[in-house]
Enzyme design. Structure first.
Site, PDB file in Angstrom:
ATOM      1  N   ASP A 142     -28.351  36.495  14.829  1.00  0.00           N
ATOM      2  CA  ASP A 142     -29.135  37.286  15.778  1.00  0.00           C
ATOM      3  C   ASP A 142     -28.902  38.772  15.512  1.00  0.00           C
ATOM      4  O   ASP A 142     -28.717  39.174  14.366  1.00  0.00           O
ATOM      5  CB  ASP A 142     -28.749  36.894  17.214  1.00  0.00           C
ATOM      6  CG  ASP A 142     -29.903  37.020  18.195  1.00  0.00           C
ATOM      7  OD1 ASP A 142     -30.311  38.159  18.485  1.00  0.00           O
ATOM      8  OD2 ASP A 142     -30.411  35.981  18.663  1.00  0.00           O
TER       9      ASP A 142
ATOM     10  N   HIS B 238     -30.057  41.680  22.507  1.00  0.00           N
ATOM     11  CA  HIS B 238     -30.636  40.350  22.299  1.00  0.00           C
ATOM     12  C   HIS B 238     -29.589  39.320  21.889  1.00  0.00           C
ATOM     13  O   HIS B 238     -29.498  38.226  22.470  1.00  0.00           O
ATOM     14  CB  HIS B 238     -31.738  40.452  21.242  1.00  0.00           C
ATOM     15  CG  HIS B 238     -32.577  39.223  21.090  1.00  0.00           C
ATOM     16  ND1 HIS B 238     -32.215  38.171  20.280  1.00  0.00           N
ATOM     17  CD2 HIS B 238     -33.780  38.887  21.618  1.00  0.00           C
ATOM     18  CE1 HIS B 238     -33.151  37.234  20.329  1.00  0.00           C
ATOM     19  NE2 HIS B 238     -34.116  37.647  21.131  1.00  0.00           N
TER      20      HIS B 238
ATOM     21  N   SER C  42     -36.645  32.975  22.773  1.00  0.00           N
ATOM     22  CA  SER C  42     -35.288  33.389  22.398  1.00  0.00           C
ATOM     23  C   SER C  42     -34.284  33.016  23.474  1.00  0.00           C
ATOM     24  O   SER C  42     -33.091  32.869  23.195  1.00  0.00           O
ATOM     25  CB  SER C  42     -35.234  34.904  22.170  1.00  0.00           C
ATOM     26  OG  SER C  42     -35.821  35.263  20.952  1.00  0.00           O
TER      27      SER C  42
END
Length: 656
Positions: free
Chosen positions: A193, A252, A558
């Site tokens: 990620d 994220h 996600s």
């Protein structure tokens, strides 16, 4: 008659010779004649143009390469008492020799076809789990490389994109659910990620013992970054001499990792909203972070490198909430290739299916050995109420902690509030007022201009509540049209009684590459998910929004992918020897398809059934005893691929 002699410029000469000889040959010629400095501007310009995109090259297996001079370990003896120790040493030697051979062969290969020092410096070798390299090649060099007998394929590195207090309770994996903490603590989740924020409470190692003995990774994290017994590994990827750090600057990767395996953190909330205990699906598991994304851009060549490392490091699962805007052929899809090699080693890879719904055939995770995850709602919804002067109340969506405390403010309507408006003019018009805008993006510009609040449209996504920088309510087009005056606004968290519903944004099937394979595979919570966040990251992305959060609310596939990752890891604690396909099958065959619903409105705007949610909504506890699982091994996938005339992943058996 006097004739004028036109002498060509250096650039014109370079153009002529580049077209006649090719870029690399022209470079060699100028170096040989000592003229490189004269043509340096042209060379740099051409180099910059041709080397913007790196190429990914995969070579055949090491044992088929004719290499000499392998490393020998002269300390190995035939002493019977040392047999076990010697076997282990031989295994380590074999692994290291393979890496040396791979580096040597690939170095020779790349030096044969590239003649520019800058090009040769900017490359990445893949030798630990599968064989290949990434380098910035010109068109000519790509063609030369592809013609070599050792090369399987050459294709451009694409740029991909990044795609909880209540959610785990909603899927039945509560804090009181039966667990095996010791077994769970031996699991390692590999998260590919945007990195991770190591100081987050979700990654504290209080109460953890040392990493599992099977762990072979490292904390190659850069400066000012420390791993621990919870976050046991971290890597980041850059070409050449570019500096890098595994620290997550955009939030994220931190969010997804904590949703997968973050430890329990009590009393988390978004400014007091949706307060509860945040934890991952397997809070006792270990995490290894592989940073391949920076500011939202995730390059294939880094993703390849991360898969190579994660497989060799000894992770049990790989999760990647990254994907493209569209599906790519299996043999040109970095994630499909990397996950195939992971599958060969018994490692299941889970990937977000994409956020391009509800348009059909937008799912970008399509390989059959991948676990492709759609997103759906949970039984919690963030709303923002707008009360009009006539007493009518409209329900919109937004996540914001702001309140007007009953104070009335004037409403101004700006049809197109954009950055093209002069800032001083815009500020005079909207400062201290509530702004009505026909565009969802109007809230960002309203904030920039100093407005108190904003009433916008929701751009058709009335199932998502976005985090906003000012008091906002996003209404349907119908409700937005009837807004005449603004009196008060309140923010609430209410029960969502019709959940789970497939998210409007969640990418849909059918599978555009292999129509006979249903994608996405399954769905999980991916709307309004609270999880850990990077305090350096922007909460909303609007200039001037300086809020810093430890936990934030995000929506997308996600966010759903980590939930299935956690569920898969949970199953492995009960069935540690299960294959990737068995884990995937157990979750799919026990998925809840009723009352799972993709139809959100009467006009069936989102009603695509299994093309929206696959086998249904995850039920991790039920999947412990699925009753029946469907095994699929490497040979099965190769037969399937060969029937479609794809021989990239292995030799096709006779008759296929």
């Amino acid at each position: 008659m006097i004739k004028t002699l036109h002498v060509p410029t250096n650039t014109q000469v370079a153009d002529i010779f580049t077209k006649a000889l090719g870029f690399s040959s022209f470079v060699r010629l100028t170096e040989k004649l000592g003229l490189k400095d004269i043509f340096q501007p042209k060379l740099l310009k051409e180099q910059s143009k041709q080397l913007q995109i790196a190429s990914l090259v995969q070579v055949i297996e090491f044992d088929t390469l004719d290499l000499r001079g392998s490393v020998e370990d002269k300390s190995i003896t035939n002493d019977r008492s040392n047999n076990i120790k010697n076997d282990r040493r031989k295994a380590r030697l074999k692994s290291r020799t393979t890496e040396v051979k791979g580096d040597l062969k690939q170095s020779v290969l790349i030096n044969e076809v590239t003649h520019d020092t800058h090009v040769r410096e900017h490359r990445i070798y893949y030798t630990r789990s599968f064989n290949g390299f990434a380098a910035r090649l010109s068109d000519e060099e790509q063609q030369i490389t592809a013609s070599k007998k050792e090369v399987v394929s050459v294709f451009p590195s694409k740029k991909l994109k990044l795609q909880t207090t209540r959610s785990w309770d909603f899927v039945g994996l509560t804090e009181t659910t039966k667990r095996y903490p010791t077994v769970e603590s031996n699991l390692i989740v590999g998260a590919i990620d945007s990195g991770i924020w190591p100081e987050s409470e979700s990654f504290s190692d209080e109460g953890y013992g040392p990493p599992p003995k099977k762990w072979k990774g490292t904390c190659a994290d850069g400066t000012n970054f420390t791993c621990n017994n919870k976050l046991i590994g971290a890597r980041s990827y850059k070409l050449g001499s570019e500096s890098s750090s595994a620290r997550d600057e955009i939030g994220h990767g931190t969010h997804t990792a904590s949703a997968e395996a973050g430890k329990k953190v009590p009393d988390t909330s978004f400014y007091g909203m949706a307060k509860g205990n945040a934890h991952g699906g397997v809070p006792s598991a270990r995490i290894a972070a592989y940073k391949v994304c920076d500011e939202g851009d995730c390059l294939d060549l880094y993703i390849f490198a991360a898969f190579v490392d994660a497989i060799a490091d000894g992770v049990d699962l790989i999760t990647i909430s990254v994907g493209g805007d569209y599906a790519s052929p299996f043999e040109k899809d970095a994630i499909a290739i990397g996950s195939f090699h992971a599958m060969e080693k018994g490692i299941l890879t889970l990937q977000s299916s994409g956020n391009s719904g509800p348009t059909p055939s937008t799912v970008s995770s399509v390989a059959p050995w991948l676990f492709s995850i759609a997103a759906s709602s949970i039984d919690r919804k963030f709303i923002s109420k707008v009360t009009l002067a006539n007493g009518q109340t409209l329900i919109g969506n937004a996540v914001n902690p702001f309140t007007l405390n009953g104070t009335n403010f004037p409403l101004v309507y700006r049809k197109n509030l954009t950055t093209t408006c002069p800032e001083d003019v815009t500020r005079k018009l909207v400062e201290g007022k509530i702004v009505g805008s026909d565009q969802a993006s109007g809230r960002k510009e309203a904030f920039r201009a100093g407005a108190i609040g904003a009433i916008t449209t929701n751009d058709g996504s009335d199932d998502i509540a976005s985090v906003v920088p000012l008091l906002t309510s996003a209404l349907t087009d119908k409700d937005h049209d009837i807004v005449k005056s603004f009196i008060n606004s309140t923010n609430e968290v209410i029960e969502h009684t019709t959940a789970p519903i497939a998210g409007s944004f969640s990418s849909r099937g059918p599978n555009p590459i292999a129509v006979d394979i249903l994608k996405p595979d399954i769905t999980a919570p991916g709307i309004d998910i609270i999880a850990a966040y990077s305090p350096h990251a922007s909460t909303y992305g609007a200039p001037g929004d300086k809020r810093s959060l430890k936990y934030n609310i995000l929506s997308g596939t996600s966010m759903s992918c980590p939930h299935v990752t956690g569920a898969a890891a949970y199953l492995k604690t009960f069935h540690p020897d299960s294959s990737p396909s068995a884990i995937k099958s157990a979750l799919m065959t026990t998925g809840i398809s009723l009352p799972m619903n993709a139809t959100k409105q009467v006009d069936d705007v989102y009603g695509e059934g299994e093309f929206a949610f696959g086998a249904g909504h995850i039920n991790p506890v039920k999947a412990i005893e699925p009753g029946l699982v469907y095994e699929a091994l490497k040979e099965d996938y190769i037969k399937m691929l060969c029937s479609s005339k794809i021989s990239y992943f292995g030799t096709c058996p006779k008759g296929v």
